[in-house]
Motif scaffolding. Structure first.
Motif, short mmCIF file in Angstrom:
data_model
loop_
_atom_site.label_atom_id
_atom_site.label_comp_id
_atom_site.label_asym_id
_atom_site.label_seq_id
_atom_site.Cartn_x
_atom_site.Cartn_y
_atom_site.Cartn_z
N GLU A 110 -90.83 -31.21 7.84
CA GLU A 110 -90.73 -29.89 7.22
C GLU A 110 -91.76 -28.90 7.77
O GLU A 110 -91.41 -27.78 8.17
N GLU A 111 -93.02 -29.26 7.84
CA GLU A 111 -94.06 -28.34 8.30
C GLU A 111 -93.83 -27.91 9.75
O GLU A 111 -93.93 -26.73 10.09
N LYS A 112 -93.50 -28.87 10.60
CA LYS A 112 -93.27 -28.57 12.02
C LYS A 112 -92.07 -27.64 12.18
O LYS A 112 -92.13 -26.64 12.91
N VAL A 113 -90.98 -27.94 11.51
CA VAL A 113 -89.77 -27.13 11.63
C VAL A 113 -89.99 -25.75 11.02
O VAL A 113 -89.55 -24.74 11.59
N ALA A 114 -90.69 -25.66 9.90
CA ALA A 114 -90.99 -24.35 9.30
C ALA A 114 -91.78 -23.49 10.28
O ALA A 114 -91.51 -22.29 10.41
N GLY A 115 -92.73 -24.08 10.97
CA GLY A 115 -93.49 -23.34 11.97
C GLY A 115 -92.62 -22.84 13.10
O GLY A 115 -92.77 -21.70 13.57
N LEU A 116 -91.69 -23.68 13.56
CA LEU A 116 -90.77 -23.27 14.61
C LEU A 116 -89.85 -22.14 14.14
O LEU A 116 -89.56 -21.20 14.90
N ILE A 117 -89.39 -22.22 12.90
CA ILE A 117 -88.53 -21.17 12.35
C ILE A 117 -89.30 -19.85 12.31
O ILE A 117 -88.76 -18.80 12.69
N GLU A 118 -90.54 -19.88 11.86
CA GLU A 118 -91.34 -18.65 11.81
C GLU A 118 -91.55 -18.07 13.20
O GLU A 118 -91.44 -16.85 13.40
N GLN A 119 -91.81 -18.93 14.19
CA GLN A 119 -91.94 -18.45 15.57
C GLN A 119 -90.61 -17.87 16.06
O GLN A 119 -90.59 -16.83 16.73
N GLY A 120 -89.52 -18.53 15.73
CA GLY A 120 -88.20 -18.06 16.14
C GLY A 120 -87.86 -16.70 15.54
O GLY A 120 -87.34 -15.83 16.23
N LEU A 121 -88.18 -16.51 14.27
CA LEU A 121 -87.93 -15.22 13.64
C LEU A 121 -88.78 -14.12 14.28
O LEU A 121 -88.31 -13.00 14.48
N GLY A 122 -90.02 -14.45 14.61
CA GLY A 122 -90.87 -13.48 15.30
C GLY A 122 -90.30 -13.09 16.65
O GLY A 122 -90.31 -11.92 17.04
N ALA A 123 -89.77 -14.08 17.38
CA ALA A 123 -89.14 -13.82 18.67
C ALA A 123 -87.88 -12.98 18.49
O ALA A 123 -87.58 -12.10 19.32
N MET A 124 -87.11 -13.23 17.41
CA MET A 124 -85.93 -12.42 17.14
C MET A 124 -86.32 -10.96 16.94
O MET A 124 -85.69 -10.06 17.50
N LYS A 125 -87.35 -10.74 16.16
CA LYS A 125 -87.80 -9.37 15.89
C LYS A 125 -88.20 -8.68 17.19
O LYS A 125 -87.75 -7.57 17.47
N GLN A 126 -89.00 -9.34 17.99
CA GLN A 126 -89.45 -8.75 19.26
C GLN A 126 -88.27 -8.49 20.20
O GLN A 126 -88.18 -7.43 20.80
N THR A 127 -87.39 -9.46 20.32
CA THR A 127 -86.26 -9.33 21.24
C THR A 127 -85.30 -8.23 20.78
O THR A 127 -84.92 -7.36 21.56
N LEU A 128 -84.92 -8.27 19.51
CA LEU A 128 -83.94 -7.30 19.01
C LEU A 128 -84.49 -5.88 19.00
O LEU A 128 -83.76 -4.92 19.27
N GLU A 129 -85.77 -5.73 18.68
CA GLU A 129 -86.37 -4.40 18.63
C GLU A 129 -86.83 -3.92 20.01
O GLU A 129 -87.32 -2.80 20.14
N GLY A 130 -86.70 -4.79 21.01
CA GLY A 130 -87.07 -4.40 22.37
C GLY A 130 -88.56 -4.30 22.60
O GLY A 130 -89.02 -3.58 23.47
N VAL A 131 -89.34 -5.06 21.82
CA VAL A 131 -90.80 -5.06 21.95
C VAL A 131 -91.20 -6.20 22.86
O VAL A 131 -90.85 -7.35 22.63
N ASP A 132 -91.93 -5.90 23.94
CA ASP A 132 -92.39 -6.94 24.85
C ASP A 132 -93.89 -7.10 24.80
O ASP A 132 -94.63 -6.28 24.44
#
Length: 132
Positions: A110-132
């Motif tokens: 659970e802890e490892k996967v939760a961390g990956l999900i949080e990183q993934g959501l952060g990457a989604m935000k950056q990618t979708l909003e066009g922030v590099d």
């Protein structure tokens, strides 16, 4: 069974977020750049490699245009069970609320996967909003 639910707001219209989310074979280019470095889709199974070098195979269960929801299941070790979804909702301000839910066994992941999900959501935000 561990159940994880995380969400994030993105400053793009839901149709734009959904267009990238539903493109399940190009998430490394359109949705989570830098978090996933490789994604190959063969039939309903995609093989992905994360930036940390970890690889996983995922069966795409559903791509639901009406609900703007993608569902997948990770196959094999280290999971005894894994089912996850990301859904795009209108946020009321012209943006999108992305909700990621994962149910998995064993609970110890659970802890490892939760961390990956949080990183993934952060990457989604950056990618979708066009922030590099």
């Amino acid at each position: 069974m561990a159940s994880i639910r995380r969400e994030i707001q993105v400053a793009v219209p839901p149709a734009q977020a959904w267009d990238a989310l539903r493109d399940v074979g190009r998430i490394h280019e359109r949705l989570v750049r830098g978090f996933v470095t490789r994604c190959e889709l063969e039939g309903d199974v995609r093989a992905i490699t994360f930036a940390n070098g970890m690889s996983v195979r995922e069966r795409i269960i559903d791509v639901d245009d009406a609900e703007r929801r993608v569902v997948w299941s990770a196959l094999g070790d280290p999971f005894a069970h894994h089912n996850a979804s990301v859904q795009a909702f209108e946020s009321g301000d012209g943006g999108t609320r992305l909700v990621w839910i994962a149910d998995l066994l064993p609970d110890a992941l659970e802890e490892k996967v939760a961390g990956l999900i949080e990183q993934g959501l952060g990457a989604m935000k950056q990618t979708l909003e066009g922030v590099d």
